[in-house]
Write an enzyme that holds these catalytic residues in place. Structure first.
Site, short mmCIF file in Angstrom:
data_model
loop_
_atom_site.label_atom_id
_atom_site.label_comp_id
_atom_site.label_asym_id
_atom_site.label_seq_id
_atom_site.Cartn_x
_atom_site.Cartn_y
_atom_site.Cartn_z
CG MET A 1 34.21 29.70 36.93
SD MET A 1 34.81 27.56 36.63
CE MET A 1 35.03 27.64 38.48
CG HIS B 1 32.59 36.04 46.46
ND1 HIS B 1 33.68 36.69 46.04
CD2 HIS B 1 32.94 34.72 45.97
CE1 HIS B 1 34.77 36.09 45.67
NE2 HIS B 1 34.25 34.74 45.69
CG HIS C 1 33.35 36.88 41.77
ND1 HIS C 1 32.75 36.23 42.74
CD2 HIS C 1 34.16 36.13 40.83
CE1 HIS C 1 33.33 35.00 42.52
NE2 HIS C 1 34.17 35.11 41.38
CB SER D 1 32.00 30.54 44.42
OG SER D 1 31.98 31.53 43.89
O1 PAF Z 1 39.08 31.96 38.59
C1 PAF Z 1 37.74 31.66 38.12
O2 PAF Z 1 36.93 31.96 38.50
C2 PAF Z 1 38.17 30.52 36.92
O3 PAF Z 1 39.24 29.71 36.98
C3 PAF Z 1 38.18 31.43 35.52
C4 PAF Z 1 39.40 32.43 35.40
C5 PAF Z 1 37.23 32.22 35.36
C6 PAF Z 1 38.47 30.37 34.48
O4 PAF Z 1 37.21 29.68 34.13
#
Ligand code: PAF
Length: 290
Positions: A30, A34, A37, A188
């Site tokens: 989303m 950071h 990710h 986040s």
């Molecule tokens: O973990 C997340 O950031 C969200 O839940 C995902 C898996 C991208 C789905 O929107």
């Protein structure tokens, strides 16, 4: 890196890679990226030829009064970090592309049992929103593998079940939690914390570690959980849940050895979640089940 907003462009681009026999990995996000990710992207790189990351703040997984509007949107910085991390394709659709008829008219995916309780209990409809958007992304990208963080332990379990139940030929890889030096799991939502709250926040992980030590040494489960909740409240959190489950998120039983301790707690404006895995000694669960 190619940044694509359009579904048809995404499909035709990925078709080219597929025709060349290249393995595709998906990292759904989303945004507001950071190091957690970036660990997902690094893992995806190791397992595939082409890394696709999606960036979509999914309105369907936010409940009324949650932080959809305030969720940090940092597209340019995210894009730069993904280039640096070696991502090949960034898919960043508009809400109207994924949900052209609006949320109410949208077909939804519901994963029973494993999505109930814990975050599913506190955030009704949250995992339907996650399962729906992740199913959609899986259909659009048709990845060979997809990487998700273990911080969202229940989300990972929901997605594993979704893929199994719907016979999707996708390998789901869980990537270990990335923590700040003081132990706070990166999220986040940590950006919502004031400097005072940020100083308190590592107490969530410290409490989980303290309970892990106690439980691994045979402390009675209910007592330990009560102590943990009290410690969180004393530190300044409002605990949402603190629960011990088996590794598949079923209730612990006398035969459970691999368990997971999961917590969610509100700290100021931020709802923080974290978890640790635990090896239970034979005596603990017997004591609990009496
Ligand atoms: O973990 C997340 O950031 C969200 O839940 C995902 C898996 C991208 C789905 O929107």
């Amino acid at each position: 890196m190619r940044t694509l907003r359009d579904i048809d462009q995404l499909r035709s681009t990925l078709q080219e890679y597929r025709q060349r026999g290249q393995r595709i990995a998906l990292v759904p996000t989303m945004g507001n990226l950071h190091a957690g990710h970036l660990a997902l992207v690094a893992c995806a790189r190791q397992h595939a030829d082409i890394v696709v990351s999606s960036l979509f703040v999914n309105p369907m997984q936010f409940g009324p009064g949650e932080d959809l509007d305030g969720y940090p949107r940092t597209f340019d910085a995210d894009q730069a970090q993904l280039v640096e991390a070696g991502c090949d394709v960034l898919f960043a659709p508009a809400v109207s592309s994924l949900y052209p008829n609006g949320l109410d008219a949208q077909t939804r995916v519901h994963v029973p049992v494993v999505g109930e309780g814990l975050c599913g209990g506190s955030r009704p409809g949250h995992f339907d929103g996650v399962s729906t958007v992740v199913s959609m992304l899986f259909n659009l990208v048709q990845p060979d593998i997809a990487c998700f963080g273990e911080k969202d332990y229940q989300q990972l379990a929901v997605i594993r079940k979704l893929v199994r139940d719907l016979h999707m030929p996708i390998e789901i890889i869980g990537v270990p939690i990335v923590r700040a030096e003081d132990g706070l799991a990166l999220s986040s939502r940590n950006g919502y914390l004031s400097s005072e709250e940020r100083a308190i926040a590592p107490a969530l992980y410290r409490t989980l570690c303290m309970l892990r030590d106690a439980l691994e040494h045979g402390a009675p489960i209910e007592e330990a959980l009560d102590q943990g909740k009290a410690a969180l409240s004393e530190a300044g959190f409002t605990p949402d849940y603190l629960e011990l489950r088996d590794a598949s998120l079923a209730p612990v039983s006398p035969t459970t050895r691999h368990a997971v301790l999961l917590a969610a707690a509100q700290l100021g404006p931020a709802r923080l979640i974290d978890n640790v895995t635990i090896q239970l000694p034979a005596s603990t669960v017997t004591a609990f089940s009496k």
